[in-house]
Design an enzyme around this catalytic site. Structure first.
Site, short mmCIF file in Angstrom:
data_model
loop_
_atom_site.label_atom_id
_atom_site.label_comp_id
_atom_site.label_asym_id
_atom_site.label_seq_id
_atom_site.Cartn_x
_atom_site.Cartn_y
_atom_site.Cartn_z
N LYS A 115 0.62 -1.23 -0.07
CA LYS A 115 0.03 0.12 -0.16
C LYS A 115 0.93 1.31 0.04
CE LYS A 115 -4.35 -2.01 1.87
NZ LYS A 115 -3.68 -3.31 2.16
N GLU A 199 -2.83 6.25 9.10
CA GLU A 199 -3.94 7.35 7.89
C GLU A 199 -4.80 7.90 8.92
OE1 GLU A 199 -4.25 5.54 4.45
OE2 GLU A 199 -6.46 4.45 5.11
N HIS A 234 -14.86 -5.32 8.14
CA HIS A 234 -14.20 -4.52 6.95
C HIS A 234 -14.22 -5.68 5.74
CE1 HIS A 234 -12.74 -1.80 9.51
NE2 HIS A 234 -12.22 -2.59 10.36
N ARG A 291 -6.26 -8.16 -9.54
CA ARG A 291 -6.73 -9.47 -9.97
C ARG A 291 -8.19 -9.02 -10.48
NH1 ARG A 291 -10.11 -9.78 -5.67
NH2 ARG A 291 -8.96 -9.14 -3.37
#
Length: 479
Positions: A115, A199, A234, A291
């Protein structure tokens, strides 16, 4: 390309094979011991046993899969999703053995699989990012400093993975140390990499992703968005296309941003760029999945495209047969992931034997599954049984058809998310498009489902009693 090995199992292996066979290409299945009689194995032209039941002794054995592929003179390998689909080393090994990896190049997988590297790659395109630090953090004091600068709440995230693993929301300084420890431990366990970053936590977020498609000749297009905000832990459960939130202007802006992200890593094939959107309709780059996505069927419904076919054509070095202006969407599609989970008990896995299994059928109802009646849902793999997809001329029609399909989908022997899916579709907030990723916490009430089940059981008992009484009242005459 005459023969393709599908390095996966279950519904995605079967779904990929159907397109491959339709294209006149031979298929090769791999299977673990427990999957030896699975539908994807029976459907394939050839099948090869790859190992014992645990995935690290079968479906994750990249070297063994390549060895078997070479023995069977396979031309290409399709990884599906999960397992080795985003493993850069596997992708490179396939290429090094002169076979085609039906997916992006290994470099794109490496960049977008991390990430932090992904954020660095797209920086130059001025794509909005969630405020945060662009480097891995392991020191608690450093984390406290970063969090204070950003402002609480913050999100601690694993740099090397997804699916909600290695992710913790922190609301105050006193929780930083404990939540970092948990996030790092979970990231190490899930991905073998404990790197985390911090973040700003976007409150009331919507999760919106764009399907992209790119060839090897410099052409990249997006195939519009999917709304994926109905989640638990999530992880997505209900997806739809298009989003009820986006205006045409916002769709265009976000679509262009998604294409730029793909170009940032020289992407090829099918991929997905994910964004978070706040309550003020500001969007932020989240990550790119290199993907095919679980929820790709909703995009196929609204565009009329077969994404697996497009993947294979790109892998054969063909140019995209359409430009961005040629791509249109029509109608609305909805997908429910049907998991073997107990939605009345925190969605915990509820694997077991499919005692009864009857699928819904009808126009604009699609079911991607990999099981049959009498089969066991193994404890070794993801507990998803199937994906139920419906299509309508508009959102309301797609929702009503989904409710109808759920009512006609009979699964006994395991608990599933079918009842939860119906709860979502019938909830006013969902029907009105007024929801975010906190839908489950905000609206989901297990007591409602328990009462529904109780009433259904009472009704079933009453019907059975009436049928019995009717049968007993029939005058029986001797022969």
């Amino acid at each position: 390309m005459k023969k393709i090995l599908i390095a996966n199992r279950g519904e995605i292996a079967l779904r990929v094979m159907k397109t491959i066979k339709r294209m006149g290409i031979k298929t090769v299945a791999i299977y673990s011991t427990i999957d030896r009689n699975a539908p994807h194995v029976i459907f394939a032209d050839e099948a090869i046993h790859i190992g014992d039941n645990p995935s690290n002794q079968s479906y994750l054995l990249g070297d063994k899969i390549i060895e078997k592929a070479l023995e069977l003179h396979v031309d290409a390998i399709h990884p599906g999703y999960g397992f080795l689909s985003e493993n850069e080393h596997f992708a490179k090994a396939v290429e090094d053995h002169n076979m085609v990896f039906i997916g992006p190049g290994h470099k794109a997988i490496r960049i977008m699989g991390d990430k932090l590297a992904a954020k660095e790659a797209v920086k130059k395109f001025d794509i909005p990012m969630v405020p945060g630090i662009d480097e891995a953090v392991t020191d608690v004091k450093k984390a406290e400093e970063v969090a204070s600068q950003i402002g609480y709440p913050v999100l601690i995230k694993a740099a090397a993975g997804g699916g909600g693993k290695g992710m913790r929301i922190v609301n105050s300084k006193k929780d930083i140390a404990s939540q970092m420890e948990r996030a790092i431990s979970e990231a190490l366990s899930a991905f073998g990499d404990g790197s985390v970053f911090i973040e700003k936590y976007v409150t009331s977020p919507r999760h919106i992703e764009f399907q992209i498609l790119a060839d090897n000749h410099g052409n990249t297009v997006h195939l519009f968005e999917r709304e994926c905000s109905i989640q638990r832990r999530h992880q997505k459960v209900v997806e739809e296309a298009p989003s009820s939130l986006l205006t045409e202007s916002l769709r265009k802006t976000m679509g262009e941003a998604a294409v730029k992200v793909a170009k940032a890593c020289d992407y090829r094939g099918a991929g997905t760029v994910e964004f978070l959107m706040d309550a003020d309709l500001n969007f932020y780059f989240l990550e790119m999945n290199t993907r095919l996505q679980v929820e790709h069927p909703v995009t196929e419904f609204i565009t009329g495209l077969d994404l697996v076919e497009e993947q294979i054509k790109v892998a054969r070095e063909e140019k995209l047969r359409f430009s961005q202006k040629d791509v249109k969407f029509k109608g609305h599609a909805l997908e429910l992931r049907v998991y073997a989970e107990d939605s009345l008990n925190d969605f915990l896995p509820n694997v077991g034997r499919l005692e009864r299994y009857r699928i819904p059928k009808g126009k604009n109802i699609r079911l991607d599954d990999g099981y049959e009646e009498g089969m066991e849902i193994p404890i070794y793999y993801d507990p998803m049984i199937s994906k139920l997809i419906t299509y309508g001329k508009d959102r309301d029609e797609a929702i009503q058809l989904m409710i109808h399909a759920i009512d006609n989908y009979l699964i006994e022997g395991v608990e599933t998310t079918l009842a939860f899916g119906k709860f979502v579709c019938e909830h006013p907030a969902f029907k009105e498009g007024d929801f975010d990723t906190h839908f489950v916490n905000s609206f989901y009430d297990t007591e409602v489902l328990k009462n529904i089940r109780k009433k259904e059981a009472q009704l079933a008992a009453l019907i059975a009693l009436k049928l019995y009484q009717k049968e007993q009242s029939v005058l029986r005459t001797p022969n």
